[in-house]
Scaffold this motif. Structure first.
Motif, PDB file in Angstrom:
ATOM      1  N   HIS A   1      20.430 111.686  46.732  1.00  0.00           N
ATOM      2  CA  HIS A   1      20.536 110.726  45.625  1.00  0.00           C
ATOM      3  C   HIS A   1      19.404 109.699  45.593  1.00  0.00           C
ATOM      4  CE1 HIS A   1      24.449 112.297  44.493  1.00  0.00           C
ATOM      5  NE2 HIS A   1      24.740 112.339  45.784  1.00  0.00           N
ATOM      6  N   THR A   2      18.320 109.999  46.275  1.00  0.00           N
ATOM      7  CA  THR A   2      17.130 109.137  46.166  1.00  0.00           C
ATOM      8  C   THR A   2      15.925 109.964  45.733  1.00  0.00           C
ATOM      9  OG1 THR A   2      16.738 109.414  48.556  1.00  0.00           O
ATOM     10  CG2 THR A   2      17.901 107.426  47.839  1.00  0.00           C
ATOM     11  N   ASP A   3      16.183 110.919  44.875  1.00  0.00           N
ATOM     12  CA  ASP A   3      15.119 111.744  44.311  1.00  0.00           C
ATOM     13  C   ASP A   3      14.193 110.858  43.479  1.00  0.00           C
ATOM     14  OD1 ASP A   3      13.533 113.474  42.816  1.00  0.00           O
ATOM     15  OD2 ASP A   3      15.110 114.986  42.666  1.00  0.00           O
ATOM     16  N   PRO A   4      12.893 110.828  43.812  1.00  0.00           N
ATOM     17  CA  PRO A   4      11.966 109.964  43.063  1.00  0.00           C
ATOM     18  C   PRO A   4      11.857 110.320  41.584  1.00  0.00           C
ATOM     19  CG  PRO A   4      10.769 111.501  44.476  1.00  0.00           C
ATOM     20  CD  PRO A   4      12.214 111.579  44.882  1.00  0.00           C
ATOM     21  N   ASN A   5      12.299 111.527  41.234  1.00  0.00           N
ATOM     22  CA  ASN A   5      12.240 111.952  39.829  1.00  0.00           C
ATOM     23  C   ASN A   5      13.494 111.559  39.050  1.00  0.00           C
ATOM     24  OD1 ASN A   5       9.699 113.271  40.133  1.00  0.00           O
ATOM     25  ND2 ASN A   5      10.765 115.002  41.108  1.00  0.00           N
ATOM     26  N   LYS A   6      14.431 110.915  39.756  1.00  0.00           N
ATOM     27  CA  LYS A   6      15.658 110.485  39.104  1.00  0.00           C
ATOM     28  C   LYS A   6      15.814 108.978  39.228  1.00  0.00           C
ATOM     29  CE  LYS A   6      18.052 114.853  40.116  1.00  0.00           C
ATOM     30  NZ  LYS A   6      19.231 115.475  40.779  1.00  0.00           N
ATOM     31  N   LYS A   7      16.750 108.432  38.496  1.00  0.00           N
ATOM     32  CA  LYS A   7      16.996 107.005  38.547  1.00  0.00           C
ATOM     33  C   LYS A   7      17.471 106.604  39.944  1.00  0.00           C
ATOM     34  CE  LYS A   7      19.765 103.297  36.510  1.00  0.00           C
ATOM     35  NZ  LYS A   7      20.851 102.968  35.558  1.00  0.00           N
ATOM     36  N   ALA A   8      16.854 105.584  40.499  1.00  0.00           N
ATOM     37  CA  ALA A   8      17.229 105.111  41.829  1.00  0.00           C
ATOM     38  C   ALA A   8      18.629 104.490  41.795  1.00  0.00           C
ATOM     39  CB  ALA A   8      16.214 104.090  42.329  1.00  0.00           C
ATOM     40  N   PRO A   9      19.430 104.701  42.857  1.00  0.00           N
ATOM     41  CA  PRO A   9      20.787 104.137  42.893  1.00  0.00           C
ATOM     42  C   PRO A   9      20.776 102.663  43.295  1.00  0.00           C
ATOM     43  CG  PRO A   9      20.386 105.382  44.874  1.00  0.00           C
ATOM     44  CD  PRO A   9      19.154 105.547  44.020  1.00  0.00           C
ATOM     45  N   ASP A  10      20.027 101.854  42.548  1.00  0.00           N
ATOM     46  CA  ASP A  10      19.856 100.448  42.925  1.00  0.00           C
ATOM     47  C   ASP A  10      20.509  99.479  41.950  1.00  0.00           C
ATOM     48  OD1 ASP A  10      18.176 100.911  40.815  1.00  0.00           O
ATOM     49  OD2 ASP A  10      16.352 100.178  41.804  1.00  0.00           O
ATOM     50  N   THR A  11      21.375 100.016  41.077  1.00  0.00           N
ATOM     51  CA  THR A  11      22.094  99.147  40.141  1.00  0.00           C
ATOM     52  C   THR A  11      23.589  99.455  40.225  1.00  0.00           C
ATOM     53  OG1 THR A  11      21.923 100.717  38.304  1.00  0.00           O
ATOM     54  CG2 THR A  11      20.128  99.115  38.563  1.00  0.00           C
ATOM     55  N   PRO A  12      24.434  98.471  39.931  1.00  0.00           N
ATOM     56  CA  PRO A  12      25.887  98.687  39.998  1.00  0.00           C
ATOM     57  C   PRO A  12      26.396  99.779  39.066  1.00  0.00           C
ATOM     58  CG  PRO A  12      25.386  96.349  39.962  1.00  0.00           C
ATOM     59  CD  PRO A  12      24.103  97.059  39.655  1.00  0.00           C
ATOM     60  N   SER A  13      25.591 100.190  38.102  1.00  0.00           N
ATOM     61  CA  SER A  13      26.032 101.229  37.168  1.00  0.00           C
ATOM     62  C   SER A  13      25.829 102.638  37.731  1.00  0.00           C
ATOM     63  CB  SER A  13      25.266 101.097  35.844  1.00  0.00           C
ATOM     64  OG  SER A  13      23.867 101.261  36.057  1.00  0.00           O
ATOM     65  N   HIS A  14      25.155 102.732  38.868  1.00  0.00           N
ATOM     66  CA  HIS A  14      24.897 104.037  39.471  1.00  0.00           C
ATOM     67  C   HIS A  14      26.078 104.415  40.372  1.00  0.00           C
ATOM     68  CE1 HIS A  14      22.997 107.316  41.649  1.00  0.00           C
ATOM     69  NE2 HIS A  14      21.964 107.256  40.814  1.00  0.00           N
ATOM     70  N   PRO A  15      26.573 105.670  40.283  1.00  0.00           N
ATOM     71  CA  PRO A  15      27.737 106.062  41.100  1.00  0.00           C
ATOM     72  C   PRO A  15      27.475 106.047  42.614  1.00  0.00           C
ATOM     73  CG  PRO A  15      26.800 107.970  39.991  1.00  0.00           C
ATOM     74  CD  PRO A  15      26.156 106.764  39.382  1.00  0.00           C
ATOM     75  N   TRP A  16      26.208 106.115  43.000  1.00  0.00           N
ATOM     76  CA  TRP A  16      25.851 106.061  44.431  1.00  0.00           C
ATOM     77  C   TRP A  16      25.118 104.761  44.733  1.00  0.00           C
ATOM     78  CZ3 TRP A  16      27.349 109.630  48.071  1.00  0.00           C
ATOM     79  CH2 TRP A  16      27.951 110.795  47.577  1.00  0.00           C
ATOM     80  N   PHE A  17      25.515 103.705  44.079  1.00  0.00           N
ATOM     81  CA  PHE A  17      24.873 102.401  44.215  1.00  0.00           C
ATOM     82  C   PHE A  17      24.702 102.000  45.687  1.00  0.00           C
ATOM     83  CE2 PHE A  17      25.707  97.613  44.127  1.00  0.00           C
ATOM     84  CZ  PHE A  17      24.378  97.283  43.912  1.00  0.00           C
ATOM     85  N   GLY A  18      23.454 101.757  46.092  1.00  0.00           N
ATOM     86  CA  GLY A  18      23.159 101.269  47.427  1.00  0.00           C
ATOM     87  C   GLY A  18      22.808 102.321  48.460  1.00  0.00           C
ATOM     88  N   ILE A  19      23.037 103.605  48.147  1.00  0.00           N
ATOM     89  CA  ILE A  19      22.785 104.633  49.160  1.00  0.00           C
ATOM     90  C   ILE A  19      21.297 104.725  49.501  1.00  0.00           C
ATOM     91  CG2 ILE A  19      22.452 106.597  47.601  1.00  0.00           C
ATOM     92  CD1 ILE A  19      24.441 106.546  50.940  1.00  0.00           C
ATOM     93  N   HIS A  20      20.439 104.257  48.598  1.00  0.00           N
ATOM     94  CA  HIS A  20      18.997 104.318  48.860  1.00  0.00           C
ATOM     95  C   HIS A  20      18.589 103.410  50.021  1.00  0.00           C
ATOM     96  CE1 HIS A  20      19.502 100.704  46.489  1.00  0.00           C
ATOM     97  NE2 HIS A  20      18.243 100.349  46.723  1.00  0.00           N
ATOM     98  N   GLN A  21      19.460 102.475  50.394  1.00  0.00           N
ATOM     99  CA  GLN A  21      19.130 101.548  51.477  1.00  0.00           C
ATOM    100  C   GLN A  21      19.395 102.137  52.865  1.00  0.00           C
ATOM    101  OE1 GLN A  21      19.941  97.145  50.053  1.00  0.00           O
ATOM    102  NE2 GLN A  21      21.759  98.396  49.668  1.00  0.00           N
ATOM    103  N   PHE A  22      19.996 103.312  52.897  1.00  0.00           N
ATOM    104  CA  PHE A  22      20.277 103.950  54.186  1.00  0.00           C
ATOM    105  C   PHE A  22      18.988 104.202  54.948  1.00  0.00           C
ATOM    106  CE2 PHE A  22      20.315 107.949  56.588  1.00  0.00           C
ATOM    107  CZ  PHE A  22      21.284 107.669  57.546  1.00  0.00           C
ATOM    108  N   SER A  23      18.997 103.894  56.235  1.00  0.00           N
ATOM    109  CA  SER A  23      17.861 104.148  57.121  1.00  0.00           C
ATOM    110  C   SER A  23      18.369 104.917  58.325  1.00  0.00           C
ATOM    111  CB  SER A  23      17.215 102.827  57.563  1.00  0.00           C
ATOM    112  OG  SER A  23      16.381 103.022  58.689  1.00  0.00           O
ATOM    113  N   ASP A  24      17.807 106.094  58.570  1.00  0.00           N
ATOM    114  CA  ASP A  24      18.277 106.865  59.710  1.00  0.00           C
ATOM    115  C   ASP A  24      17.965 106.157  61.024  1.00  0.00           C
ATOM    116  OD1 ASP A  24      15.547 107.257  59.522  1.00  0.00           O
ATOM    117  OD2 ASP A  24      15.626 109.412  59.890  1.00  0.00           O
ATOM    118  N   ALA A  25      16.793 105.538  61.131  1.00  0.00           N
ATOM    119  CA  ALA A  25      16.422 104.860  62.368  1.00  0.00           C
ATOM    120  C   ALA A  25      17.346 103.673  62.639  1.00  0.00           C
ATOM    121  CB  ALA A  25      14.972 104.394  62.301  1.00  0.00           C
ATOM    122  N   THR A  26      17.613 102.873  61.609  1.00  0.00           N
ATOM    123  CA  THR A  26      18.496 101.712  61.773  1.00  0.00           C
ATOM    124  C   THR A  26      19.913 102.155  62.129  1.00  0.00           C
ATOM    125  OG1 THR A  26      17.209 100.383  60.218  1.00  0.00           O
ATOM    126  CG2 THR A  26      19.478  99.702  60.618  1.00  0.00           C
TER     127      THR A  26
END
Length: 225
Positions: A64-89
């Motif tokens: 859900h962080t495909d650069p060709n699609k809308k980023a899940p960075d707004t409350p209107s996105h069904p996966w809102f916030g998942i782009h902030q996931f960091s595997d290292a963290t």
């Protein structure tokens, strides 16, 4: 790609890989006789749940962080916030959780870890890789026992297909050895209870001196049931 056990990590880690009634609690005691070693007992395969948690987040993040699609960075996105996931963290936080809640190594601990009898999973390779990412110096001590002795125990007598379960475990253990040859070492309960000196190779692999008297002292005390 994670086959070097010499990664920069101040804390060593040993996982005893085995099945029920293999004598692994005795091996746990032998390892704990080494100064600076704190090897805990079973935990119900709890780290596998952490592995599933990490994989779920990682998969969702990638999907859900495909650069060709809308980023899940707004409350209107069904996966809102998942782009902030960091595997290292996330791995760092999960490592801290395991250390603080399960392993709890006291001051002076050089090597920690645990023994577990629940290792057979269809995706065992990915799980082993996850454990190595959590603990870069992770090593696996495979502990086996003659199957006839194992199946004669009360714990196995009422289990269906016990022989098949043990055979499946042995196949996976052999695959683990093949996948991580530098990180694995195999011992056999029937061998080291008959001749404790058969453990010399294990101690050498761990980089620890073999203290015959200390090992014999452990062998002379009852472990487990």
């Amino acid at each position: 790609m994670h086959d070097s056990p010499t990664a920069h990590d101040p804390l060593g880690c040993v996982f005893i890989v085995t099945y029920g009634r293999s004598g692994s609690t005795l091996l746990q005691g032998i390892l704990n006789s080494i100064p600076g070693y704190v090897i805990r007992g079973e935990n119900g395969d709890s780290l596998y749940s952490l592995f599933a948690y990490f994989n779920t987040l990682d998969k969702a993040h990638r999907e859900h962080t495909d650069p060709n699609k809308k980023a899940p960075d707004t409350p209107s996105h069904p996966w809102f916030g998942i782009h902030q996931f960091s595997d290292a963290t996330t791995l760092a936080l999960l490592r801290s959780l395991v250390l603080a809640s399960l392993l709890q190594p006291p001051a002076g601990t050089r090597v920690t870890g645990f023994k577990e009898i629940r290792w057979v999973h269809s995706n065992w390779r990915a799980y082993a890789d996850f454990l190595i990412r959590l603990f870069p110096r992770a090593r696996f001590v495979i502990n086996t026992r003659d199957h006839a002795d194992v199946l004669a125990s009360k714990w196995w007598k009422d289990r269906e297909n016990g022989a098949a379960i043990l055979d499946r475990a042995e196949v996976q253990f052999a695959e683990l050895e093949a996948a991580y040859p530098k990180r694995t070492h195999r011992v056999h309960y029937n061998d080291y209870t008959a001749d404790p000196s058969s453990l010399i190779s294990l101690f050498k692999w761990l980089g620890e001196p073999f203290d015959k008297d200390r090992v014999n002292d452990v062998l002379n005390h009852k472990h487990s049931y």
